[in-house]
Design an enzyme around this catalytic site. Structure first.
Site, mmCIF file in Angstrom:
data_model
loop_
_atom_site.group_PDB
_atom_site.id
_atom_site.type_symbol
_atom_site.label_atom_id
_atom_site.label_comp_id
_atom_site.label_asym_id
_atom_site.label_seq_id
_atom_site.Cartn_x
_atom_site.Cartn_y
_atom_site.Cartn_z
ATOM 1 N N ASP A 32 14.766 -27.800 10.064
ATOM 2 C CA ASP A 32 13.445 -27.220 10.284
ATOM 3 C C ASP A 32 13.133 -27.300 11.761
ATOM 4 O O ASP A 32 13.477 -28.267 12.434
ATOM 5 C CB ASP A 32 12.373 -27.887 9.420
ATOM 6 C CG ASP A 32 12.235 -29.377 9.645
ATOM 7 O OD1 ASP A 32 11.387 -29.788 10.462
ATOM 8 O OD2 ASP A 32 12.976 -30.150 8.999
ATOM 9 N N GLU A 123 1.025 -34.479 7.382
ATOM 10 C CA GLU A 123 1.398 -35.647 8.170
ATOM 11 C C GLU A 123 0.141 -36.349 8.674
ATOM 12 O O GLU A 123 -0.956 -35.784 8.642
ATOM 13 C CB GLU A 123 2.243 -35.235 9.375
ATOM 14 C CG GLU A 123 3.510 -34.464 9.042
ATOM 15 C CD GLU A 123 4.296 -34.121 10.297
ATOM 16 O OE1 GLU A 123 4.232 -34.898 11.280
ATOM 17 O OE2 GLU A 123 4.963 -33.077 10.302
#
Length: 233
Positions: A32, A123
């Site tokens: 990613d 996150e």
């Protein structure tokens, strides 16, 4: 007819070649990336064994990755299975607003067999309150708002990227999404470890932040057929 020794040598050569081929098909590797990797040699990525990539498209409702288009077209040109991801900013706007923004700027999905469902990147906040000032209940509602909006507009539930620690801290270890949303677990270790509540297995695992590929190093929990099935819906 080949001599016995020649046949034996051929079989040995075939046997030695099988493990790497089977490994690639059983646990397809991927990566990613974001705007921090603007210039990627996609032919090299493919040659090094990548089968898929998630590319950062958006963040909140104000940021678009300036390299997204070139990264996405580059991944497409070497036949990687690819998809976009959205970095969540739950304190700045609703889940629905951010899902809509994501869909308008690279986060869409189509049943072409090579487009992964969009990923929601959850996150700790880069600064300030680690859970964006939301209670666990409010965070679960925010994620549900994003997920349901994405599903309503694409027919797919987004992949959820997170760590077990974040999920426990910021959602109270909610079990509300395991039945619908594929899990992309991040853990830099030799094993996946304990998963967040609700998920019996992970779909993707981010196991390192550097390696043979640019950006983060990932693996799909299945075989290549399963990866393409996920893309096909």
């Amino acid at each position: 007819m080949k001599p016995i020794l020649a046949i034996t040598a051929s079989l040995l050569s075939l046997t030695q070649a099988l493990p790497s081929t089977l490994e690639q098909r059983a646990q397809p590797k991927g990566l990613d990336v974001s705007g921090y990797q603007p210039n990627i040699n996609w032919s090299s990525v493919k040659a090094n064994g990548a089968f898929f990539v998630y590319i950062k498209a958006t963040e909140g409702t104000t940021y678009q990755n300036p390299s997204f288009s070139s990264q996405y077209s580059g991944a497409t040109s070497v036949a990687l299975v690819r998809g976009g991801y959205h970095f969540a900013r739950p304190s700045s706007s609703s889940g629905a607003a951010q899902a809509t923004y994501f869909l308008a700027h690279g986060g869409g999905w189509s049943a072409d067999g090579r487009t992964l469902p969009g990923m929601l990147d959850l996150e700790y906040a880069p600064s300030g309150n680690t859970c964006y000032g939301l209670t666990p209940a409010a965070m679960v509602s925010w994620v549900r708002d994003f997920s349901d909006t994405y599903h309503a507009k694409t027919g797919r539930y987004p992949v959820i990227y997170t760590t077990t620690d974040w999920w426990k801290t910021c959602t109270g270890n909610s079990a509300a999404f395991g039945a619908t949303n594929p899990l992309f677990i991040a853990r830099y270790a030799s094993a996946v470890g304990t998963l967040p509540a609700g998920w019996n297995y992970h779909t993707f695992w981010q196991f390192a932040d550097s390696g043979v590929f640019p950006g983060d190093q990932d693996v799909f929990n299945g075989d290549l057929t399963g990866l393409k099935r996920l893309a096909s819906g």
